[in-house]
Scaffold this active site. Structure first.
Site, short mmCIF file in Angstrom:
data_model
loop_
_atom_site.label_atom_id
_atom_site.label_comp_id
_atom_site.label_asym_id
_atom_site.label_seq_id
_atom_site.Cartn_x
_atom_site.Cartn_y
_atom_site.Cartn_z
CG ASP A 56 -4.99 2.13 1.85
OD1 ASP A 56 -4.43 3.03 1.20
OD2 ASP A 56 -5.05 0.95 1.47
CE1 TYR A 151 6.28 7.77 -7.02
CE2 TYR A 151 8.14 7.98 -8.52
CZ TYR A 151 7.51 8.33 -7.34
OH TYR A 151 8.10 9.24 -6.49
CB ALA A 153 2.54 7.94 -16.13
CB ALA A 154 0.79 8.32 -11.05
CE LYS A 155 4.97 10.97 -6.56
NZ LYS A 155 4.50 11.64 -5.34
N1 LIG Z 1 12.35 8.96 -1.53
C1 LIG Z 1 12.66 9.48 -2.72
O1 LIG Z 1 13.79 9.31 -3.23
C2 LIG Z 1 11.65 10.32 -3.45
C3 LIG Z 1 12.04 10.96 -4.65
C4 LIG Z 1 11.11 11.74 -5.31
C5 LIG Z 1 9.82 11.89 -4.82
N2 LIG Z 1 9.49 11.25 -3.66
C6 LIG Z 1 8.11 11.43 -3.17
O2 LIG Z 1 8.18 11.95 -1.86
C7 LIG Z 1 7.07 11.44 -1.11
C8 LIG Z 1 7.59 10.77 0.16
O3 LIG Z 1 8.42 9.70 -0.21
P1 LIG Z 1 9.27 8.89 0.91
O4 LIG Z 1 10.30 8.12 0.17
O5 LIG Z 1 9.65 9.80 2.00
O6 LIG Z 1 8.14 7.87 1.42
P2 LIG Z 1 8.25 6.66 2.47
O7 LIG Z 1 9.50 6.77 3.27
O8 LIG Z 1 8.00 5.40 1.69
O9 LIG Z 1 7.00 6.94 3.42
C9 LIG Z 1 5.70 6.86 2.88
C10 LIG Z 1 4.70 7.35 3.92
O10 LIG Z 1 3.39 7.24 3.37
C11 LIG Z 1 2.64 6.28 4.15
N3 LIG Z 1 1.80 5.54 3.21
C12 LIG Z 1 2.22 4.74 2.20
N4 LIG Z 1 1.16 4.21 1.56
C13 LIG Z 1 0.05 4.71 2.17
C14 LIG Z 1 -1.33 4.54 1.97
N5 LIG Z 1 -1.81 3.72 1.01
N6 LIG Z 1 -2.20 5.21 2.77
C15 LIG Z 1 -1.72 6.01 3.76
N7 LIG Z 1 -0.42 6.21 4.00
C16 LIG Z 1 0.46 5.56 3.21
C17 LIG Z 1 3.66 5.45 4.88
O11 LIG Z 1 3.18 4.88 6.08
P3 LIG Z 1 2.47 3.39 6.07
O12 LIG Z 1 3.39 2.50 5.30
O13 LIG Z 1 2.33 3.02 7.52
O14 LIG Z 1 1.16 3.57 5.42
C18 LIG Z 1 4.71 6.53 5.19
O15 LIG Z 1 4.30 7.35 6.27
C19 LIG Z 1 6.31 10.50 -2.05
O16 LIG Z 1 5.26 11.20 -2.67
C20 LIG Z 1 7.35 10.12 -3.07
O17 LIG Z 1 6.78 9.75 -4.31
C21 LIG Z 1 10.36 10.47 -2.96
#
Ligand SMILES: NC(=O)c1ccc[n+]([C@@H]2O[C@H](COP(=O)([O-])OP(=O)(O)OC[C@H]3O[C@@H](n4cnc5c(N)ncnc54)[C@H](OP(=O)(O)O)[C@@H]3O)[C@@H](O)[C@H]2O)c1
Length: 259
Positions: A56, A151, A153-155
């Site tokens: 984590d 979220y 603000a953190a980004k």
């Molecule tokens: N999807 C969008 O529309 C979007 C848009 C803009 C930016 N982003 C950014 O792009 C990135 C990827 O997003 P996504 O939507 O592809 O994510 P996602 O599908 O939710 O996948 C998140 C990944 O991170 C892991 N994870 C989550 N919490 C964790 C923790 N506390 N410790 C370790 N691993 C953890 C998850 O596995 P486990 O759950 O097994 O831990 C999974 O492998 C993120 O930074 C997100 O903010 C996404």
């Protein structure tokens, strides 16, 4: 003839690499010849080619476990892609964001990267080579208020931190770049579309359009695919991007309405 990305033999750590964007990044880097280690809290069934560390990374102990694994298995690291991030905050605006929600947003979206960089960057600086990618979000500059204020603000903080780190690391041979996606159609996003369709008793396409409308529209007419974000990251970590550092690359189909 296409030019290869020349990642053969390079060692890459990808956080959050079992789903969505991270899973696509792992696949792209493996395809380009890198050795890949990834982390998540739970292993994806069927993951085969990459090393996997269950941790984590929203906690100091989880970050330390990942750092220990990198040191134990590889010693050195060439590429660090921070994909992990997201929000589980409830809807309801600023009133429902108590200290614990703010801390969760900062731990996952800012401090995981800060802690891993602090431990792993010194070796890259000693090598005088390496690349770090921080996956930010267009929400850093286009925040949505209903559930993702903390979220966003953190980004934004991650983006500013990344820029500062690039100024410190680039003169010593380590590039630091940011990728800011707009909406990405991951499995989770498809699930959200289905839920909106179910609740609103509308079709999937109308639900998809409703999300795009909530972002102010996407000029391209569709969300990103995870593979498209991964392709950009694979290029940025490759020697072909050797002159790129300290910059943020937006990939959003034109969502951000300003130049
Ligand atoms: N999807 C969008 O529309 C979007 C848009 C803009 C930016 N982003 C950014 O792009 C990135 C990827 O997003 P996504 O939507 O592809 O994510 P996602 O599908 O939710 O996948 C998140 C990944 O991170 C892991 N994870 C989550 N919490 C964790 C923790 N506390 N410790 C370790 N691993 C953890 C998850 O596995 P486990 O759950 O097994 O831990 C999974 O492998 C993120 O930074 C997100 O903010 C996404």
């Amino acid at each position: 003839m296409t030019r290869p990305l020349e990642l053969q033999g390079l060692r890459a750590l990808v956080t959050g690499g079992t789903k969505g964007v991270g899973r696509a990044v792992v696949a792209s880097l493996l395809e380009a010849g890198a050795d890949v280690m990834t982390t998540a809290r739970s292993k994806r069934v069927g993951t085969a080619s990459e090393r996997f560390i269950a941790a984590d990374v929203a906690t100091p102990g989880g970050c330390q476990a990942v750092v220990d694994a990198v040191r134990r298995h590889w010693g050195r690291l060439d590429i660090l892609v921070h994909v992990v991030g997201g929000s589980t905050a409830p809807a309801g605006g600023f009133r429902v964001l108590d200290d614990s929600e703010w801390q969760k947003a900062l731990d996952l979206n800012l401090l995981a990267a800060v802690r891993l960089d602090r431990a792993l960057l010194p070796t890259m600086l000693e090598q005088r080579s390496g690349v770090i990618v921080h996956v930010t979000s267009i929400q850093g500059r286009l925040p949505l208020p209903e559930a993702t204020t903390a979220y966003a603000a953190a980004k934004a903080a991650l983006s500013t931190y990344s820029k500062a780190l690039s100024k410190e690391a680039s003169p010593q041979g380590v590039r630091v770049v940011r990728v800011a996606p707009g909406w990405v159609e991951t499995d989770a996003a498809v699930g959200l579309v289905a839920e909106i369709a179910r609740q609103g008793n509308i079709g999937m396409e109308a639900a998809r359009q409703a999300i795009m409308d909530s972002l102010g529209g996407i000029p391209l007419g569709r969300p990103n695919k995870p593979e498209e974000v991964a392709d950009l990251i694979a290029f940025l970590v490759s020697p072909r991007a050797a002159a790129i550092t300290g910059a943020e690359f937006v990939i959003d189909g034109g969502t951000v309405p300003i130049a």
